[in-house]
Design a protein around this motif. Structure first.
Motif, short mmCIF file in Angstrom:
data_model
loop_
_atom_site.label_atom_id
_atom_site.label_comp_id
_atom_site.label_asym_id
_atom_site.label_seq_id
_atom_site.Cartn_x
_atom_site.Cartn_y
_atom_site.Cartn_z
N LEU A 297 31.67 36.79 28.66
CA LEU A 297 31.39 36.06 28.62
C LEU A 297 29.91 35.49 27.35
N HIS A 298 29.80 34.30 26.99
CA HIS A 298 29.41 34.05 25.70
C HIS A 298 28.36 32.90 25.90
N GLU A 299 27.62 33.06 24.82
CA GLU A 299 26.42 31.89 24.84
C GLU A 299 27.08 29.98 25.51
N GLN A 300 28.73 30.18 24.66
CA GLN A 300 29.14 28.81 24.96
C GLN A 300 30.01 28.96 26.12
N GLY A 301 29.75 29.97 27.46
CA GLY A 301 30.68 29.77 28.32
C GLY A 301 31.33 31.04 29.03
N GLN A 302 32.44 31.50 29.84
CA GLN A 302 32.70 32.15 29.74
C GLN A 302 34.33 32.41 29.47
N LEU A 303 35.11 32.91 29.58
CA LEU A 303 36.43 33.85 29.79
C LEU A 303 37.32 34.50 30.77
N VAL A 304 38.16 34.04 31.44
CA VAL A 304 38.73 34.80 32.17
C VAL A 304 40.29 34.64 33.27
N TRP A 305 40.70 35.68 32.96
CA TRP A 305 41.16 36.02 33.01
C TRP A 305 42.44 37.58 34.70
N ARG A 306 43.21 36.55 34.04
CA ARG A 306 43.62 37.35 35.05
C ARG A 306 44.98 37.68 35.03
N PRO A 307 45.17 39.60 35.13
CA PRO A 307 46.89 39.95 34.71
C PRO A 307 48.02 39.14 35.54
N GLY A 308 48.79 38.63 34.36
CA GLY A 308 49.82 37.61 34.82
C GLY A 308 50.05 36.47 34.48
N GLU A 309 48.75 35.82 33.76
CA GLU A 309 48.38 34.53 33.72
C GLU A 309 47.63 33.96 32.54
N ALA A 310 47.85 32.94 32.36
CA ALA A 310 46.72 32.19 30.61
C ALA A 310 45.68 32.69 31.06
N PRO A 311 44.40 33.04 30.14
CA PRO A 311 43.43 32.54 30.21
C PRO A 311 42.81 31.72 30.63
N ARG A 312 41.55 31.80 31.25
CA ARG A 312 40.68 30.04 30.99
C ARG A 312 39.40 29.84 30.30
N PHE A 313 39.13 28.98 29.72
CA PHE A 313 37.87 29.23 29.11
C PHE A 313 36.76 28.51 29.49
N MET A 314 35.93 28.21 30.14
CA MET A 314 34.93 27.65 31.16
C MET A 314 33.55 27.71 30.04
N PRO A 315 33.78 26.05 29.32
CA PRO A 315 32.11 26.45 29.09
C PRO A 315 31.15 26.22 29.84
N TRP A 316 29.47 26.09 29.67
CA TRP A 316 29.24 26.14 30.62
C TRP A 316 28.34 24.69 30.80
N PRO A 317 28.28 24.47 31.84
CA PRO A 317 27.38 23.14 32.16
C PRO A 317 26.45 22.74 31.36
N GLY A 319 23.83 21.74 28.70
CA GLY A 319 22.52 21.57 28.87
C GLY A 319 21.57 23.05 29.46
N TRP A 320 22.76 24.45 30.22
CA TRP A 320 22.41 25.37 30.33
C TRP A 320 23.08 26.23 30.14
N GLN A 321 21.62 27.18 29.94
CA GLN A 321 22.66 28.35 28.73
C GLN A 321 21.45 29.17 29.31
N PRO A 322 23.33 30.27 29.05
CA PRO A 322 23.06 32.21 30.14
C PRO A 322 21.85 32.78 28.93
N ARG A 323 21.43 33.87 29.83
CA ARG A 323 20.56 34.56 29.29
C ARG A 323 20.97 35.96 29.75
N LEU A 324 21.80 36.39 28.66
CA LEU A 324 23.05 37.36 28.19
C LEU A 324 21.57 38.78 28.03
N SER A 325 20.57 38.82 27.91
CA SER A 325 20.42 39.86 27.68
C SER A 325 19.08 40.40 28.57
N PHE A 326 18.33 39.86 29.97
CA PHE A 326 18.62 39.67 31.40
C PHE A 326 19.71 41.43 32.21
N GLY A 327 20.23 41.49 31.98
CA GLY A 327 21.23 42.07 32.99
C GLY A 327 22.49 41.99 32.38
#
Length: 492
Positions: A297-317, A319-327
């Motif tokens: 996870l990143h302030e700009q989006g999430q990177l998701v990877w399944r073994p054997g597949e190419a990774p995917r970067f998905m930006p957040w919607p 105006g929406w910002q994650p609160r990474l410090s909340f847990g």
């Protein structure tokens, strides 16, 4: 002239005049520095190697492995044989013994803490810590308690922002700063949240795969010399800490062409590289795994990877910002993962790993992870966006920050270690930053709620680090002058 003694794992020399034994070599430790065998270190070294110590004679301070009697006077020796050791600890983020339906890489542990801690006096009694340990010289660190191929468990503290590895000598009750054996043995890593990949079937002295500024390295320790060395696994600038999904390991690294995801099997075979495109080159969280996928996870989006597949970067919607410090991520009852964030007007939970993520609005900040969630001082026990369960109206003036969830398949509701900030009515973001909290209690929340200790004037609570070593639950904060510990008798 010196007599040479060879044991299955070591070579010793016996001085023919003094009768003193000197360790010449030992499996997995490389070069042995004779000056490192100071008398004050011998009790710890003997236990590490399984050597023998005198009980009633002064002929020599240490004897080779297997010696039952002093060869000079014939008196019996204390043979340092291996005993049953507590469970290894690599931080809750590295607990591979959790079932698959629990996200791996979050502060969740399978060590059975509740059975012991809940035997203590419950609320409103305020407890105190049972034991204390000195704080490492470099206090901002992560901890590992394991055998590293030796017959006994030992504690390491890695100050990764400074590249300092520290070793706890339980016999002398001292921290030793371990020296690098070569110029390339640099352990500094500051690009992302920290995570290491432990060696679960280690050779003697083998610790883990660790991220460094110049690549992934395999870390080895030599407790006799108080030194460490590393071996290269992947060369390149590491962008995000490594993670593991079953038999695969992966991390993000950067070369002249951009950011790549590197993966391999745990035995270092089937190496592959995937172009991640235009993704951030720093600032990622430590990875977590769920449903066969790894997430960063990143302030700009999430990177998701399944073994054997190419990774995917998905930006957040927009105006929406994650609160990474909340847990961290939490689960809904249907098994999906969610993360809390803010859209400028209100908080909400956003579904992770979906092309068209669902969003669920909530009426206030919630702190926690993996179903251990709190809104202010009250638990959230249904869906992450459900209303809190109010058991005591007075807790409206407190704020609870979960530190560690204890997984137990026999319990319908999660239990864990938390901090409770009393008489706090400010924003959650301020409490987790530099604001000084006048009164904080360290609590275990479960079938019986137990106040383990009380802390005055706590700041930066996110720097609290719980760990388990020697059948004791410890809690460390860089500002404290000692590490507090609570015995887990049930684990003995």
């Amino acid at each position: 002239m010196a007599y040479r003694w060879e044991t299955p794992a070591s070579v010793w020399l016996e001085d023919e005049h003094s009768g003193q034994f000197e360790l010449l070599a030992s499996e997995g430790l490389g070069r042995i520095d004779r000056h490192a065998q100071a008398r004050g270190r011998l009790p710890d070294v003997a236990r590490l190697l399984g050597a023998s110590l005198p009980t009633s004679c002064d002929c020599a301070p240490v004897y080779p492995e297997g010696f039952a009697f002093c060869p000079n006077c014939g008196r019996p020796l204390d043979r340092m044989t291996a005993h049953s050791t507590p469970a290894d600890w690599w931080g809750p983020h590295s607990d591979l013994f959790l079932p698959r339906h629990v996200p791996h890489g979050l502060p969740v542990t399978s060590v059975p803490l509740a059975d012991s801690l809940e035997q203590r006096q419950s609320v409103p009694h305020v407890g105190r810590f049972d034991v204390a340990m000195r704080v490492p010289p470099n206090a901002h660190c992560v901890f590992a308690a394991a055998g590293y191929g030796f017959p006994v468990q030992r504690l390491l503290a890695l100050a990764f922002t400074r590249g300092v590895l520290q070793y706890w000598d339980p016999m002398a009750q001292l921290w030793h700063v371990m020296a690098p054996e070569g110029a390339d043995d640099d352990l500094v890593f500051t690009e992302s949240g920290y995570a290491w990949l432990p060696a679960f079937h280690p050779q003697r002295g083998e610790v883990a795969i660790v991220p460094t500024a110049c690549g992934l390295r395999r870390l080895w320790v030599n407790p006799v010399n108080e030194s460490f060395r590393t071996e290269p696994v992947l060369e390149g600038r590491i962008v995000a800490a490594p993670g593991q999904m079953r038999s695969h390991i992966a991390c993000l690294y950067q070369d002249g062409q951009g950011v790549w995801l590197w993966s391999a099997r745990s035995d270092d075979s089937e190496r592959q590289g995937y172009d991640c495109g235009d993704v951030p080159a720093a600032g990622w969280t430590q990875p977590f795994g769920y449903d066969g996928r790894l997430f960063w996870l990143h302030e700009q989006g999430q990177l998701v990877w399944r073994p054997g597949e190419a990774p995917r970067f998905m930006p957040w919607p927009q105006g929406w910002q994650p609160r990474l410090s909340f847990g961290g991520p939490t689960q809904s009852r249907d098994g999906r993962l969610w993360h809390i964030g803010h859209d400028g007007l209100a908080y909400s939970f956003l579904e992770l790993g979906a092309d068209r993520p669902q969003r669920e609005p909530i009426d206030g900040a919630r702190l926690g992870f993996a179903n251990l969630l709190y809104r202010r001082g009250h638990p959230v026990v249904d869906e992450p966006w459900s209303g809190e369960q109010v058991e005591d109206q007075q807790e409206d003036e407190s704020l609870v920050q979960p530190l560690l969830r204890g997984f137990n398949s026999d319990r319908s509701q999660p239990s864990g270690l938390v901090l409770r900030f009393h008489k706090y009515t400010g924003r959650a973001e301020d409490a987790l930053a530099d604001r000084v909290i006048a009164r904080t209690t360290i609590e275990w929340i479960g079938r019986r709620n137990v106040i383990l200790d009380e802390v005055a004037r706590l700041s930066r609570p996110l720097e609290c680090v719980p760990f388990v070593y020697d059948s004791i639950l410890w809690l460390h904060h860089p500002d404290w002058n000692q590490i507090r510990g609570w015995r887990l008798e049930e684990l003995s």
